[in-house]
Enzyme design. Structure first.
Site, PDB file in Angstrom:
ATOM      1  N   GLY A  76      -1.512   3.686  60.075  1.00  0.00           N
ATOM      2  CA  GLY A  76      -2.323   2.500  59.796  1.00  0.00           C
ATOM      3  C   GLY A  76      -3.807   2.764  60.002  1.00  0.00           C
ATOM      4  N   GLN A 185      -0.148  -5.835  62.270  1.00  0.00           N
ATOM      5  CA  GLN A 185       0.686  -6.577  63.237  1.00  0.00           C
ATOM      6  C   GLN A 185       1.405  -7.763  62.586  1.00  0.00           C
ATOM      7  OE1 GLN A 185       1.558  -5.851  66.257  1.00  0.00           O
ATOM      8  NE2 GLN A 185       0.143  -4.199  66.760  1.00  0.00           N
ATOM      9  N   SER A 205       1.449  -0.663  58.636  1.00  0.00           N
ATOM     10  CA  SER A 205       1.847   0.527  59.376  1.00  0.00           C
ATOM     11  C   SER A 205       3.359   0.440  59.644  1.00  0.00           C
ATOM     12  CB  SER A 205       1.074   0.589  60.696  1.00  0.00           C
ATOM     13  OG  SER A 205       1.503   1.691  61.439  1.00  0.00           O
ATOM     14  N   THR A 243       1.268  18.154  50.291  1.00  0.00           N
ATOM     15  CA  THR A 243       2.648  17.835  49.924  1.00  0.00           C
ATOM     16  C   THR A 243       3.105  16.545  50.606  1.00  0.00           C
ATOM     17  OG1 THR A 243       3.049  20.189  49.759  1.00  0.00           O
ATOM     18  CG2 THR A 243       4.997  18.779  49.894  1.00  0.00           C
ATOM     19  N   CYS A 331      -3.249   1.257  72.943  1.00  0.00           N
ATOM     20  CA  CYS A 331      -4.279   2.301  73.070  1.00  0.00           C
ATOM     21  C   CYS A 331      -4.980   2.236  74.425  1.00  0.00           C
ATOM     22  CB  CYS A 331      -5.334   2.183  71.988  1.00  0.00           C
ATOM     23  SG  CYS A 331      -4.836   1.275  70.557  1.00  0.00           S
TER      24      CYS A 331
HETATM   25  C1  LIG Z   1      -3.971  -4.359  64.322  1.00  0.00           C
HETATM   26  C2  LIG Z   1      -3.738  -2.882  64.248  1.00  0.00           C
HETATM   27  N1  LIG Z   1      -4.376  -2.175  63.316  1.00  0.00           N
HETATM   28  C3  LIG Z   1      -4.191  -0.855  63.172  1.00  0.00           C
HETATM   29  C4  LIG Z   1      -3.347  -0.164  64.016  1.00  0.00           C
HETATM   30  C5  LIG Z   1      -3.194   1.309  63.852  1.00  0.00           C
HETATM   31  O1  LIG Z   1      -1.940   1.633  63.362  1.00  0.00           O
HETATM   32  P1  LIG Z   1      -1.347   3.111  63.567  1.00  0.00           P
HETATM   33  O2  LIG Z   1      -0.798   3.154  64.938  1.00  0.00           O
HETATM   34  O3  LIG Z   1      -0.283   3.233  62.526  1.00  0.00           O
HETATM   35  O4  LIG Z   1      -2.467   4.058  63.343  1.00  0.00           O
HETATM   36  C6  LIG Z   1      -2.673  -0.846  65.025  1.00  0.00           C
HETATM   37  C7  LIG Z   1      -1.807  -0.127  65.977  1.00  0.00           C
HETATM   38  O5  LIG Z   1      -1.533  -0.556  67.036  1.00  0.00           O
HETATM   39  C8  LIG Z   1      -2.855  -2.242  65.132  1.00  0.00           C
HETATM   40  O6  LIG Z   1      -2.220  -2.952  66.067  1.00  0.00           O
END
Ligand SMILES: Cc1ncc(COP(=O)(O)O)c(C=O)c1O
Length: 385
Positions: A76, A185, A205, A243, A331
């Site tokens: 994502g 989300q 995602s 690929t 995160c």
């Molecule tokens: C609102 C939001 N955007 C983007 C992402 C990023 O997604 P990814 O973990 O697939 O990079 C997250 C991941 O927690 C998210 O909660």
């Protein structure tokens, strides 16, 4: 002698969801059987290419875009980067004003902040109200003739607020600005289609709705430019060369079909589970402060805090009791970083204390009852120290 093993409780679905069994089966089958390179000219390649195109159609049809406007990326975050880098670098000189909500995910805010530091855009933050909502009037007041892009997520990653994206997109378009929406989300919990939402760029995602990790999905309205290629090569129309990981893409499409099929039943069940958790928290721990909104929140996400208890302490105490939860978003889980989301909704005093519980398709009422008991034990034990 040790007693029976305690059941492990997973309340971190917003960080990542367990792989759906049908997606796992599709992943393994495609890994073993569809091993041709989708660019090869022979039968193995054709087979892999056909599987890739079927998966692309699954996403593009349901999101309401043409197949050529649907891209598979690495996750994502990468999909947000491609969407934003592209739309920002293609803005005309007199359209370099960009608006983004104060509570966007770092994968949205960081590329925009970098572009602003480099002088490519003028970035302005859209404030949110105490529920985390961007008010239409607030956007209307800030849109200028020079606004080229507006970015507002559909659902917030920490407190679950659902934004009135369709309404905001109409306003942005009325000023000739593009609209980017990070729906990471929201996928699997809310209906998603570009035409209904009225957005120009939409990001998903799959690991958030039971697909595998290692894939992000970007849908664009026809004609919207994407950024500098991430890697050289012709795959994904030159946006991401290399690929293709056909097995992961096929499994993501299978997860997406299941998530869509059970969307309404799941949303109803998650709404009930959130209400049950909130009720139990209020009974057992009356000094709880709730940061997620029952009215404006996505089903299945509860964010709360407890006086004087840091979020990372609670996450560790719960982990010791076999419960998985997050402090803020995943995160920031390992450090007690103040949550910018809580600060933006006017709860800065709680910004190091937030605790996020997120649920999914296998969460039961019994799990929630047990979570409430263990959380109570964790809070009492931390307070007694
Ligand atoms: C609102 C939001 N955007 C983007 C992402 C990023 O997604 P990814 O973990 O697939 O990079 C997250 C991941 O927690 C998210 O909660």
């Amino acid at each position: 002698m040790s007693g029976p093993a305690r059941e492990r409780l997973y309340f971190d679905w917003a960080a990542t969801a367990p792989l759906r069994p049908e997606a796992k089966a599709a992943l393994l089958e495609a890994l073993c059987d569809d091993y041709g390179n989708a660019s090869s000219a022979h039968a193995f390649g054709r087979h892999a290419r056909a599987a890739l195109q079927r998966a692309r159609r699954t996403f593009s049809d349901s999101l309401g875009v043409a197949r050529d406007d649907l891209f598979f990326l690495g996750n994502g975050s990468e999909a947000n980067l491609v969407a934003l880098d592209g739309s920002v670098s293609d803005l005309p000189r007199d359209r370099r004003h960009v608006l983004a909500s104060a509570i966007e995910h770092p994968s949205v805010l960081e590329p925009l902040e970098r572009a602003a530091r480099n002088g490519a855009i003028e970035l302005e933050t859209l404030p949110v109200d105490r529920f985390g909502r961007v008010a239409a009037e607030e956007l209307a007041r800030r849109l200028r003739p020079t606004t080229g892009l507006v970015s507002v997520q559909l659902v917030n990653h920490e407190i679950g607020t659902v934004q009135p994206v369709a309404e905001l997109a109409v306003l942005a378009h009325g000023h000739g600005a593009l609209f980017h929406c990070d729906a990471t989300q929201a996928a699997g919990k809310l209906d998603l289609a570009l035409p209904e939402l009225g957005v120009d760029l939409l990001v998903l995602s799959p690991h958030k709705f039971g697909g595998p990790r290692g894939i992000g999905v970007l849908a664009r309205r026809a004609g919207v430019e994407l950024g500098t290629p991430l890697s050289p090569g012709r795959q994904e129309q030159g946006v991401r060369g290399g690929t293709e990981d056909v097995a992961t893409i096929v499994a993501a499409a299978v997860a997406w079909q299941s998530a869509r099929a059970e969307l309404h039943a799941l949303a109803a069940s998650l709404r009930e589970l959130s209400a049950l958790l909130v009720a139990r928290l209020r009974e057992l721990l009356p000094d709880v402060t709730l940061h997620s909104s029952t009215e404006y929140g996505v089903p299945g996400l509860v964010n709360c805090s407890f006086a004087e208890l840091r979020g990372d302490w609670l996450v560790a105490a719960l982990d010791a009791l076999e419960v998985a939860a997050s402090h803020g978003s995943a995160c920031s889980t390992r450090a007690a970083l103040p949550s910018p989301v809580l600060s933006a909704i006017g709860a800065a005093d709680h910004s190091t204390r937030s605790l996020r519980f997120s649920m999914g398709r296998t969460t039961t009422r019994a799990n929630v009852e047990e979570l409430a008991r263990r959380l109570h034990a964790a809070v009492v034990s931390l307070r007694s120290r």
